[in-house]
Design a protein around this motif. Structure first.
Motif, PDB file in Angstrom:
ATOM      1  N   HIS A   1     -11.650   8.430 -10.507  1.00  0.00           N
ATOM      2  CA  HIS A   1     -10.657   8.688  -9.458  1.00  0.00           C
ATOM      3  C   HIS A   1     -10.132   7.342  -8.954  1.00  0.00           C
ATOM      4  O   HIS A   1     -10.231   7.018  -7.773  1.00  0.00           O
ATOM      5  CB  HIS A   1     -11.262   9.499  -8.314  1.00  0.00           C
ATOM      6  N   ASP A   2      -9.571   6.602  -9.878  1.00  0.00           N
ATOM      7  CA  ASP A   2      -9.122   5.250  -9.544  1.00  0.00           C
ATOM      8  C   ASP A   2      -7.875   5.309  -8.673  1.00  0.00           C
ATOM      9  O   ASP A   2      -7.012   6.174  -8.845  1.00  0.00           O
ATOM     10  CB  ASP A   2      -8.822   4.480 -10.832  1.00  0.00           C
ATOM     11  N   VAL A   3      -7.775   4.390  -7.743  1.00  0.00           N
ATOM     12  CA  VAL A   3      -6.591   4.262  -6.903  1.00  0.00           C
ATOM     13  C   VAL A   3      -6.161   2.805  -6.926  1.00  0.00           C
ATOM     14  O   VAL A   3      -6.990   1.892  -7.001  1.00  0.00           O
ATOM     15  CB  VAL A   3      -6.871   4.742  -5.457  1.00  0.00           C
ATOM     16  N   HIS A   4      -4.843   2.621  -6.905  1.00  0.00           N
ATOM     17  CA  HIS A   4      -4.281   1.275  -7.056  1.00  0.00           C
ATOM     18  C   HIS A   4      -3.785   0.783  -5.699  1.00  0.00           C
ATOM     19  O   HIS A   4      -2.937   1.424  -5.064  1.00  0.00           O
ATOM     20  CB  HIS A   4      -3.123   1.319  -8.059  1.00  0.00           C
ATOM     21  N   PHE A   5      -4.282  -0.350  -5.253  1.00  0.00           N
ATOM     22  CA  PHE A   5      -3.847  -0.980  -4.012  1.00  0.00           C
ATOM     23  C   PHE A   5      -3.050  -2.234  -4.354  1.00  0.00           C
ATOM     24  O   PHE A   5      -3.503  -3.074  -5.130  1.00  0.00           O
ATOM     25  CB  PHE A   5      -5.044  -1.374  -3.130  1.00  0.00           C
ATOM     26  N   ASP A   6      -1.863  -2.338  -3.799  1.00  0.00           N
ATOM     27  CA  ASP A   6      -1.042  -3.540  -3.976  1.00  0.00           C
ATOM     28  C   ASP A   6      -0.682  -4.052  -2.588  1.00  0.00           C
ATOM     29  O   ASP A   6       0.137  -3.457  -1.878  1.00  0.00           O
ATOM     30  CB  ASP A   6       0.225  -3.200  -4.770  1.00  0.00           C
ATOM     31  N   LEU A   7      -1.306  -5.156  -2.196  1.00  0.00           N
ATOM     32  CA  LEU A   7      -1.106  -5.699  -0.858  1.00  0.00           C
ATOM     33  C   LEU A   7      -0.002  -6.765  -0.819  1.00  0.00           C
ATOM     34  O   LEU A   7       0.234  -7.353   0.241  1.00  0.00           O
ATOM     35  CB  LEU A   7      -2.416  -6.304  -0.335  1.00  0.00           C
ATOM     36  N   THR A   8       0.679  -6.997  -1.940  1.00  0.00           N
ATOM     37  CA  THR A   8       1.755  -7.984  -1.936  1.00  0.00           C
ATOM     38  C   THR A   8       3.017  -7.377  -1.319  1.00  0.00           C
ATOM     39  O   THR A   8       3.293  -6.179  -1.482  1.00  0.00           O
ATOM     40  CB  THR A   8       2.075  -8.456  -3.357  1.00  0.00           C
TER      41      THR A   8
ATOM     42  N   MET B   1       0.829  -1.199   0.000  1.00  0.00           N
ATOM     43  CA  MET B   1       0.000   0.000   0.000  1.00  0.00           C
ATOM     44  C   MET B   1       0.870   1.259   0.000  1.00  0.00           C
ATOM     45  O   MET B   1       0.599   2.238   0.685  1.00  0.00           O
ATOM     46  CB  MET B   1      -0.935   0.020   1.199  1.00  0.00           C
ATOM     47  N   GLU B   2       1.916   1.257  -0.783  1.00  0.00           N
ATOM     48  CA  GLU B   2       2.802   2.402  -0.866  1.00  0.00           C
ATOM     49  C   GLU B   2       2.405   3.278  -2.046  1.00  0.00           C
ATOM     50  O   GLU B   2       1.800   2.864  -3.001  1.00  0.00           O
ATOM     51  CB  GLU B   2       4.249   1.942  -1.006  1.00  0.00           C
ATOM     52  N   ARG B   3       2.802   4.552  -1.932  1.00  0.00           N
ATOM     53  CA  ARG B   3       2.635   5.525  -3.005  1.00  0.00           C
ATOM     54  C   ARG B   3       1.174   5.652  -3.453  1.00  0.00           C
ATOM     55  O   ARG B   3       0.854   5.695  -4.634  1.00  0.00           O
ATOM     56  CB  ARG B   3       3.532   5.155  -4.207  1.00  0.00           C
ATOM     57  N   LEU B   4       0.272   5.646  -2.487  1.00  0.00           N
ATOM     58  CA  LEU B   4      -1.138   5.787  -2.829  1.00  0.00           C
ATOM     59  C   LEU B   4      -1.482   7.246  -3.066  1.00  0.00           C
ATOM     60  O   LEU B   4      -0.962   8.148  -2.427  1.00  0.00           O
ATOM     61  CB  LEU B   4      -2.001   5.243  -1.685  1.00  0.00           C
ATOM     62  N   ASP B   5      -2.393   7.499  -3.983  1.00  0.00           N
ATOM     63  CA  ASP B   5      -2.912   8.839  -4.234  1.00  0.00           C
ATOM     64  C   ASP B   5      -3.941   9.146  -3.159  1.00  0.00           C
ATOM     65  O   ASP B   5      -4.995   8.505  -3.075  1.00  0.00           O
ATOM     66  CB  ASP B   5      -3.536   8.891  -5.630  1.00  0.00           C
ATOM     67  N   ILE B   6      -3.661  10.129  -2.318  1.00  0.00           N
ATOM     68  CA  ILE B   6      -4.521  10.409  -1.173  1.00  0.00           C
ATOM     69  C   ILE B   6      -5.902  10.873  -1.630  1.00  0.00           C
ATOM     70  O   ILE B   6      -6.935  10.456  -1.082  1.00  0.00           O
ATOM     71  CB  ILE B   6      -3.857  11.473  -0.266  1.00  0.00           C
ATOM     72  N   VAL B   7      -5.922  11.719  -2.644  1.00  0.00           N
ATOM     73  CA  VAL B   7      -7.220  12.230  -3.115  1.00  0.00           C
ATOM     74  C   VAL B   7      -8.090  11.093  -3.623  1.00  0.00           C
ATOM     75  O   VAL B   7      -9.282  10.987  -3.292  1.00  0.00           O
ATOM     76  CB  VAL B   7      -7.005  13.292  -4.211  1.00  0.00           C
TER      77      VAL B   7
ATOM     78  N   VAL C   1       4.331  -6.705  -6.453  1.00  0.00           N
ATOM     79  CA  VAL C   1       4.280  -7.322  -7.780  1.00  0.00           C
ATOM     80  C   VAL C   1       3.375  -6.542  -8.722  1.00  0.00           C
ATOM     81  O   VAL C   1       3.640  -6.451  -9.926  1.00  0.00           O
ATOM     82  CB  VAL C   1       3.811  -8.786  -7.657  1.00  0.00           C
ATOM     83  N   PHE C   2       2.307  -5.978  -8.191  1.00  0.00           N
ATOM     84  CA  PHE C   2       1.310  -5.318  -9.030  1.00  0.00           C
ATOM     85  C   PHE C   2       1.459  -3.795  -9.017  1.00  0.00           C
ATOM     86  O   PHE C   2       0.506  -3.076  -9.326  1.00  0.00           O
ATOM     87  CB  PHE C   2      -0.095  -5.709  -8.573  1.00  0.00           C
ATOM     88  N   THR C   3       2.638  -3.329  -8.665  1.00  0.00           N
ATOM     89  CA  THR C   3       2.903  -1.899  -8.631  1.00  0.00           C
ATOM     90  C   THR C   3       4.058  -1.569  -9.562  1.00  0.00           C
ATOM     91  O   THR C   3       5.099  -2.241  -9.510  1.00  0.00           O
ATOM     92  CB  THR C   3       3.260  -1.441  -7.204  1.00  0.00           C
ATOM     93  N   PRO C   4       3.926  -0.580 -10.438  1.00  0.00           N
ATOM     94  CA  PRO C   4       5.055  -0.186 -11.291  1.00  0.00           C
ATOM     95  C   PRO C   4       6.233   0.286 -10.453  1.00  0.00           C
ATOM     96  O   PRO C   4       6.093   0.682  -9.290  1.00  0.00           O
ATOM     97  CB  PRO C   4       4.471   0.952 -12.144  1.00  0.00           C
ATOM     98  N   SER C   5       7.397   0.258 -11.038  1.00  0.00           N
ATOM     99  CA  SER C   5       8.587   0.694 -10.318  1.00  0.00           C
ATOM    100  C   SER C   5       8.500   2.180  -9.983  1.00  0.00           C
ATOM    101  O   SER C   5       7.834   2.961 -10.671  1.00  0.00           O
ATOM    102  CB  SER C   5       9.838   0.433 -11.164  1.00  0.00           C
ATOM    103  N   ALA C   6       9.195   2.557  -8.914  1.00  0.00           N
ATOM    104  CA  ALA C   6       9.190   3.963  -8.498  1.00  0.00           C
ATOM    105  C   ALA C   6       9.789   4.860  -9.572  1.00  0.00           C
ATOM    106  O   ALA C   6       9.364   6.008  -9.751  1.00  0.00           O
ATOM    107  CB  ALA C   6       9.964   4.112  -7.186  1.00  0.00           C
ATOM    108  N   GLN C   7      10.764   4.345 -10.316  1.00  0.00           N
ATOM    109  CA  GLN C   7      11.384   5.154 -11.375  1.00  0.00           C
ATOM    110  C   GLN C   7      10.392   5.447 -12.487  1.00  0.00           C
ATOM    111  O   GLN C   7      10.293   6.584 -12.965  1.00  0.00           O
ATOM    112  CB  GLN C   7      12.596   4.416 -11.929  1.00  0.00           C
TER     113      GLN C   7
END
Length: 509
Positions: free
Chosen positions: A65-72, A1-7, A76-82
């Motif tokens: 206003h979609d938000v992406h949750f990755d609980l792994t 659950m990192e880098r979530l869009d708060i809005v 695995v389901f989150t793009p790289s920070a770069q």
């Protein structure tokens, strides 16, 4: 659950609240209204319509206003920070069309990652296509293979063949490049050739096969080169060419930066004049001068006028070095500078020291990294006076432990230039091996070399993506790290087992 869009997360919470409120109202509404037949039908119909309408509006708001949750745990389901940083900083429209095969797991993952990235920024318009179902679309773009990304912006088009979102992010940076930035490699002085792509590495440390003082007179050009650095620059969208200053009336103005990696023959006086004149016109240069290289007097005087002296020595660092070789200096801490931002551990197989003098007015100089306080220097004979594999005895300076500058960055108005002249940028490093094919992929050597070039061409503020270079897996450790591992595994662990055995024997005695 990192880098979530708060809005967007707030919108998601609001959607949950709306759904919960609907269910709560549904529980309170009577199953059979106590009304006549027609009013009851009208009431029931109104309730159903209102419920469906609210659900539709809630889902539309959620999609917008979609938000992406990755609980792994591995993300695995989150793009790289770069890749996310590149997309987040987009300020122009980029159209991305990705062609994938539904049966390919990596292709499906790349599709999902690109769709997630597309929702982060409205400037990135992502469209995913299955060529098997839409062959006309693939023919239109000229795509004949799966896992191909076609990027378009302002009439420019770039095609990337990869399932890695980082490589596609590099393609985004390339398609956004409005001008051609040319990196010119200087040749003609036995430099490492930029055409050499052969992998070569060694860490033996014997005098005949090392990069320290004993082996600096040996260079096998078949194995050594900077082809990997060249390919890395090309993947970032730079145009690469080589120049031989001795054959030119001036260094071409289209050279955004000139690189000289480990020259072994001294410049001609006219070549020094060309390089200094190029810098005086507002040019940029990254000079990697290794052990034993002798600076031509005009070039040495020009650098001294800027407040920089390249010393004829080698830095010996008993504290920070790779493995057990104190001539392979490791740098764990850097000075504050745009080049060294986010740079981790690097190492330099035989490096000379630099001395920074007070710069002239209008010039700003700064060290990029230093050796440890326990380091000292030893004089090194010029390459022309040495036989391959041997070290010529020279009068060494006293071994006084102190920190020594290993690289420096200078910029500003060239001394004597007019007030409207373009400022120059110059990076000088006391080693060229760290950027060669042998050592570029390891630790943060590639990030440092590329960061020097990016700063020289004035692109240090642009988003960056680390390059992945396939190399054999090696465990690279400094001496202090090896000592801690040795104490932990070879000393403390056996002693703890003996201590536990003594305690058990004592209690059962």
């Amino acid at each position: 659950m990192e880098r979530l869009d708060i809005v967007n997360s707030v919108w998601f919470v609001g959607w949950l609240v709306a759904v919960g409120a609907l269910f709560a109202l549904g529980l309170r509404l009577p199953l059979q209204p106590s009304l006549r037949r027609l009013p009851a039908v009208v009431c029931t119909t109104a309730i159903v319509v209102a419920t469906l309408g609210l659900m539709a509006l809630a889902n539309v708001a959620l999609v917008l206003h979609d938000v992406h949750f990755d609980l792994t745990r591995e993300g695995v389901f989150t793009p790289s920070a770069q890749a996310e940083r590149v997309v987040d900083r987009l300020n122009r429209d980029v159209k991305l069309t990705y062609f994938y095969q539904a049966q390919d797991q990596q292709g499906r993952r790349a599709r999902d990652m690109l769709e997630v990235l597309g929702r982060r920024n409205a400037h990135l318009r992502v469209r995913t296509v299955e060529p098997d179902k839409q062959p006309t679309m693939a023919e239109t773009y000229g795509v004949r293979i799966y896992n191909a990304a076609v990027l378009e912006s302002d009439g420019r088009r770039v095609q990337v063949m990869s399932t890695d979102e980082d490589q596609i992010a590099l393609g985004i940076l390339r398609v956004l490049r409005e001008r051609v930035t040319t990196v010119c490699f200087i040749e003609g002085h036995d430099e490492y050739p930029m055409e050499n792509f052969e992998f070569h590495t060694h860490f033996e440390g014997v005098a005949s096969h090392s990069h320290g003082e004993g082996g600096s007179a040996i260079v096998q050009m078949r194995s050594h080169g900077v082809g990997r650095l060249r390919r890395a620059l090309e993947s970032l969208g730079y145009e690469v060419r080589k120049i031989i200053p001795a054959t030119l009336p001036a260094i071409p103005s289209e050279c955004a930066v000139v690189l000289d990696v480990n020259p072994r023959g001294t410049y001609l006086p006219g070549e020094s004049t060309l390089l200094l004149a190029y810098l005086a016109r507002g040019g940029a240069a990254v000079l990697m001068y290794d052990l034993g290289f002798v600076l031509e007097p005009r070039l040495a005087d020009g650098l001294r006028e800027l407040g920089l002296v390249v010393e004829p020595d080698i830095v010996i660092d008993p504290l920070d070095h790779y493995s057990t070789d104190p001539e392979v200096v490791a740098v764990p801490v850097y000075e504050r500078h745009p080049i060294t931002r986010n740079i981790a551990l690097t190492f330099f197989p035989g490096i000379r020291s630099l001395t920074l003098l007070p710069p002239p007015a209008g010039v700003v100089s700064a060290p990029l990294f230093l050796s440890s306080p326990q380091s000292y220097t030893r004089a090194v004979a010029p390459l022309a006076e040495r036989q391959p594999g041997t070290a010529v005895p020279v009068a060494s300076r006293p071994a006084r432990p102190a920190r020594h500058g290993l690289a420096a960055a200078l910029e500003g108005a060239w001394p004597g230039a007019g007030p409207d002249s373009r400022p120059f940028r110059l990076v000088v490093v006391g080693d060229g091996d760290f950027a060669s094919n042998s050592f570029l992929p390891y630790m943060a050597n590639s990030e440092l070399a590329l960061s020097m070039v990016r700063w020289a061409v004035r692109e240090e503020q642009a988003p960056t993506v680390a390059l992945r270079m396939p190399v054999p897996r090696l465990v690279l450790l400094t001496k202090s790290q090896m000592q801690r591992i040795f104490l932990g595994i070879e000393v403390l662990l056996p002693l703890s087992i003996v201590a536990v055995g003594v305690i058990v024997w004592w209690r059962r005695r």
